[in-house]
Design an enzyme around this catalytic site. Sequence first.
Site, mmCIF file in Angstrom:
data_model
loop_
_atom_site.group_PDB
_atom_site.id
_atom_site.type_symbol
_atom_site.label_atom_id
_atom_site.label_comp_id
_atom_site.label_asym_id
_atom_site.label_seq_id
_atom_site.Cartn_x
_atom_site.Cartn_y
_atom_site.Cartn_z
ATOM 1 N N LYS A 106 49.886 9.136 52.402
ATOM 2 C CA LYS A 106 48.592 9.412 53.028
ATOM 3 C C LYS A 106 48.182 10.855 52.750
ATOM 4 C CE LYS A 106 47.273 10.967 56.934
ATOM 5 N NZ LYS A 106 46.102 11.766 56.502
ATOM 6 N N SER A 139 51.829 20.865 59.782
ATOM 7 C CA SER A 139 52.049 21.823 60.873
ATOM 8 C C SER A 139 53.333 21.510 61.646
ATOM 9 C CB SER A 139 50.858 21.790 61.829
ATOM 10 O OG SER A 139 50.724 20.510 62.390
ATOM 11 N N THR A 140 53.903 22.526 62.235
ATOM 12 C CA THR A 140 55.125 22.366 63.020
ATOM 13 C C THR A 140 54.847 21.456 64.220
ATOM 14 O OG1 THR A 140 55.999 24.468 62.266
ATOM 15 C CG2 THR A 140 56.888 23.647 64.328
ATOM 16 N N GLU A 141 53.643 21.579 64.763
ATOM 17 C CA GLU A 141 53.289 20.765 65.936
ATOM 18 C C GLU A 141 53.345 19.265 65.609
ATOM 19 O OE1 GLU A 141 49.247 21.497 66.914
ATOM 20 O OE2 GLU A 141 49.264 20.003 68.523
ATOM 21 N N GLY A 145 54.867 17.958 63.021
ATOM 22 C CA GLY A 145 56.245 17.668 62.613
ATOM 23 C C GLY A 145 57.107 17.311 63.817
ATOM 24 N N GLU A 163 58.685 19.478 56.207
ATOM 25 C CA GLU A 163 58.441 20.778 55.577
ATOM 26 C C GLU A 163 57.280 21.373 56.348
ATOM 27 O OE1 GLU A 163 57.270 23.639 54.004
ATOM 28 O OE2 GLU A 163 56.414 22.471 52.359
ATOM 29 N N CYS A 217 52.255 27.472 53.117
ATOM 30 C CA CYS A 217 53.289 27.501 54.157
ATOM 31 C C CYS A 217 54.274 28.642 53.938
ATOM 32 C CB CYS A 217 54.010 26.167 54.233
ATOM 33 S SG CYS A 217 54.534 25.567 52.639
ATOM 34 N N GLU A 234 51.640 31.520 62.856
ATOM 35 C CA GLU A 234 51.111 31.236 61.518
ATOM 36 C C GLU A 234 49.577 31.250 61.591
ATOM 37 O OE1 GLU A 234 51.872 27.223 60.003
ATOM 38 O OE2 GLU A 234 52.439 28.136 58.097
HETATM 39 P P1 NAI Z 1 48.389 18.753 60.275
HETATM 40 O O1 NAI Z 1 49.828 18.971 60.405
HETATM 41 O O2 NAI Z 1 47.637 18.226 61.435
HETATM 42 O O3 NAI Z 1 48.100 17.737 59.073
HETATM 43 C C1 NAI Z 1 48.978 17.465 58.017
HETATM 44 C C2 NAI Z 1 48.949 15.971 57.722
HETATM 45 O O4 NAI Z 1 49.451 15.248 58.839
HETATM 46 C C3 NAI Z 1 47.575 15.387 57.454
HETATM 47 O O5 NAI Z 1 47.679 14.414 56.448
HETATM 48 C C4 NAI Z 1 47.212 14.745 58.771
HETATM 49 O O6 NAI Z 1 46.293 13.699 58.647
HETATM 50 C C5 NAI Z 1 48.541 14.234 59.244
HETATM 51 N N1 NAI Z 1 48.677 14.047 60.677
HETATM 52 C C6 NAI Z 1 48.039 14.688 61.686
HETATM 53 N N2 NAI Z 1 48.474 14.235 62.885
HETATM 54 C C7 NAI Z 1 49.420 13.305 62.634
HETATM 55 C C8 NAI Z 1 50.251 12.506 63.456
HETATM 56 N N3 NAI Z 1 50.212 12.565 64.778
HETATM 57 N N4 NAI Z 1 51.119 11.666 62.866
HETATM 58 C C9 NAI Z 1 51.202 11.609 61.527
HETATM 59 N N5 NAI Z 1 50.428 12.329 60.702
HETATM 60 C C10 NAI Z 1 49.549 13.185 61.237
HETATM 61 O O7 NAI Z 1 47.733 20.074 59.783
HETATM 62 P P2 NAI Z 1 46.186 20.488 59.947
HETATM 63 O O8 NAI Z 1 45.603 20.056 61.220
HETATM 64 O O9 NAI Z 1 45.509 20.027 58.761
HETATM 65 O O10 NAI Z 1 46.323 22.046 59.986
HETATM 66 C C11 NAI Z 1 46.627 22.706 61.215
HETATM 67 C C12 NAI Z 1 47.574 23.846 60.988
HETATM 68 O O11 NAI Z 1 48.793 23.346 60.453
HETATM 69 C C13 NAI Z 1 47.141 24.871 59.974
HETATM 70 O O12 NAI Z 1 46.305 25.824 60.528
HETATM 71 C C14 NAI Z 1 48.444 25.438 59.534
HETATM 72 O O13 NAI Z 1 48.847 26.421 60.427
HETATM 73 C C15 NAI Z 1 49.374 24.283 59.596
HETATM 74 N N6 NAI Z 1 49.598 23.652 58.295
HETATM 75 C C16 NAI Z 1 50.754 23.902 57.651
HETATM 76 C C17 NAI Z 1 50.961 23.371 56.406
HETATM 77 C C18 NAI Z 1 52.209 23.632 55.653
HETATM 78 O O14 NAI Z 1 52.262 23.385 54.456
HETATM 79 N N7 NAI Z 1 53.248 24.087 56.272
HETATM 80 C C19 NAI Z 1 49.976 22.551 55.738
HETATM 81 C C20 NAI Z 1 48.811 22.292 56.528
HETATM 82 C C21 NAI Z 1 48.644 22.849 57.749
#
Ligand code: NAI
Length: 771
Positions: A189, A241-243, A245, A262, A296, A388
Amino acid sequence: MTIKDIFDTMDYGPAPESASEALQWIADRGGIAGHYIDGKWGALRDDFASNNPATGEKLAGVTKGTADEVAAAVKAARKAQPAWAKSGHQRARVLYAIARLLQKNSRLLAVMETLDNGKPIRESRDIDVPLAIRHFYHHAGFAQLMDDELPDSEALGVCGQIIPWNFPLLMLAWKIAPALAMGNTVVLKPAEYTSLTAMVFAEICTQAGVPPGVVNIVTGDGDTGAALVNADVDKIAFTGSTEVGRKIREATAGSGKALSLELGGKSPYIVFEDADIDSAVEGLVDAIWFNQGQVCCAGSRLLVQEGIADRFYAKLKSRMDGLRIGNPLDKCIDVGAIVDPVQLAQITAMVDANTEGETYQIAAPEGCFYPPTLITGLSSASTLMQEEIFGPVLAATTFRTPSEAVEIANNTRYGLAASVWSENINLALDIAPKLVSGIVWINGTNMMDAAAGFGGVRESGFGREGGWEGLAGYTKPKATAKPVKPATPFAAGDGASADPLDRTAKFYIGGKQARPDGGYAQPIFGAKGKLLGHVGIGNRKDIRNAVEACNAAKGWSKTTGHLRAQILYYIAENLSARADEFAARINSLTGGKSGVAEVDTAIQTLFTYAAWADKYDGQAHGVPIRGVALAMKEPVGNIGILCDDTPLSGLINAMAPAIAMGNRTVLIPSAAFPLAATDFYQVLETSDLPAGVVNIITGDHAELAPTLAAHMDLDAVWSFSSSDVSGAVERASAGNLKRTWVNNGLSIAPAAQDYLQAATEVKNIWIPYGE
Ligand code: NAI
């Protein structure tokens, strides 16, 4: 502008890349991104918009995948998996074909990525797309080698993969290439903001001859992601995001699904006073302004040695003044658009809320752009040094001594990456092992390659992507395990209470025998109901004391493998001297006759891990960037272990590899047959093992498991327990995202390599090497 003007100002003229082919590609497909399931396009609906963040224009409508659509994709993947797993060579050919086709379509992919994400075309063209291609080439090789090099491993099955928006195609490649190479099929996804390059990739899969069902893509948002997490998959691989994760860790707990996370980071960028300052300044452009800081592993915390701080900041500000920010399709642009106004608002809010230090920003255009920002004079504890930001914002502070640099660098809940800048090789290589992070770049930053594992420690998640170590996340041992049979403790028989020897075995904490905090003990009876002794019933405080003892024994992790080997041999020798006594004890506990054999096995196991203590070496990965990545195997830290019901071997099987690799342990022996483990204290006491390396607490597994898993100072929990505690361990581990290794109610018999792998964490240290 005339040529004379250009010579006078030395300004760059715009050099925009054309968007027309990419826009036409989208238009030709009805302007909708949607599901690719079983080799065909599935539902295509305009449920939400994917916009070009640089202009705000809608690029395409995106289909929000439903739980039923996710289930259909998983079903297709399940059906396709057995045939796909059959031939490594066939998989290699397909992965190679994907790499070739990515290469042929690289211009379209680069433009599409830049349109969708807002990143400068220079980056998508020179970094994202080439690294994605490299990943498929490299993993075509792993597919070819799997049968020969990993003969005891097989595919997990169907992998659900959820990726973020910051490197849409590259993250797709990092997820799909290793999964496919090892014979898995996938349902991926993409992130809601950035689904378009995954659509191009789906078409490439068809062209490359990927069999239907092997690669499935379901578009959507967090709800779609959550549906995938709950679907009938064998693994979830997540980057984000860690949240989120943490939520996924909780959602998959007890399901038997493998998991790799990750997550975020707050990576330090350490500049010593003997660094090549110009290079270190230039490195920062790649560390924090690369991809607008939405990385990240971004070097988002600058630590500069005090003596050069003013000079360094001055040079950095002048370099910032030269950064070009604007239309991402312009080849001269350094900094592009932020992925979405939501993200922009988050960055703005975080920076605006800060009242500390001095802020330096350059101008940014109107729209979804955030100016490159430097904030100096922050304290290590300030929010912007800890949280972050995921934007082009560099938080800076100074340090005086190398040890202070290490202390500040490690003062974070994350542990993804770190950069060290110094012209002094002794200093740089002294600092690298002291940094708590999965990756260290020396005189470099943000370097990634398919040959070197990528991933972090602490709350940056677990698992590696890339390299040999990344393959472990997509394989499992071939052996099939049967459900574990819990041993039932024997009940009191006639005359049990008449036993004159009412001895209560204490706990073993910090090298000393300690009474249970709660003051409770329980009787242990032999097969004929004879009272064999009492053992303490451990509680939360006992665990806390044991973990404190582990912390006090940190020096063990710095000892040499040679020393650890000597101590393991010595333990074996001392056990051997008392073999008869232990054999008799085991027989009296279990009512069986296997005591002699079990003691012999335990001695052999101690020898095995004494042997490995100084032989489980790291690797030097050849990376195609002027350097070499040293994959060093480090101890995980403090490990809590729930042992199986073999009275002595259950303890030794897990203890020996854990301590051989330099970990400190809290062991909970078999609840039914604990007395061989408590007798073992005397062997440990006479074997030169430093206090606190092995701590043993007896008690009920169901009660102690969540306490171990929730303890913030334990880095990992393993469970081979016959009690049903796997789910509880995984659920409670979400707090500090510790590594877990649980048996899921199966009687697993891990190989030495499995133990050694679980007992170590790979740190990739990139050092300059060669021309
Ligand atoms: P996110 O962690 O919400 O999204 C990442 C992926 O997870 C997306 O494909 C999203 O649709 C999916 N997702 C969201 N909620 C989910 C759930 N409950 N169960 C399964 N999949 C889910 O990240 P977001 O909202 O795009 O960005 C928020 C913050 O996260 C950023 O400001 C940044 O701090 C951090 N982030 C860190 C990344 C990294 O590579 N470590 C990458 C993207 C965001």
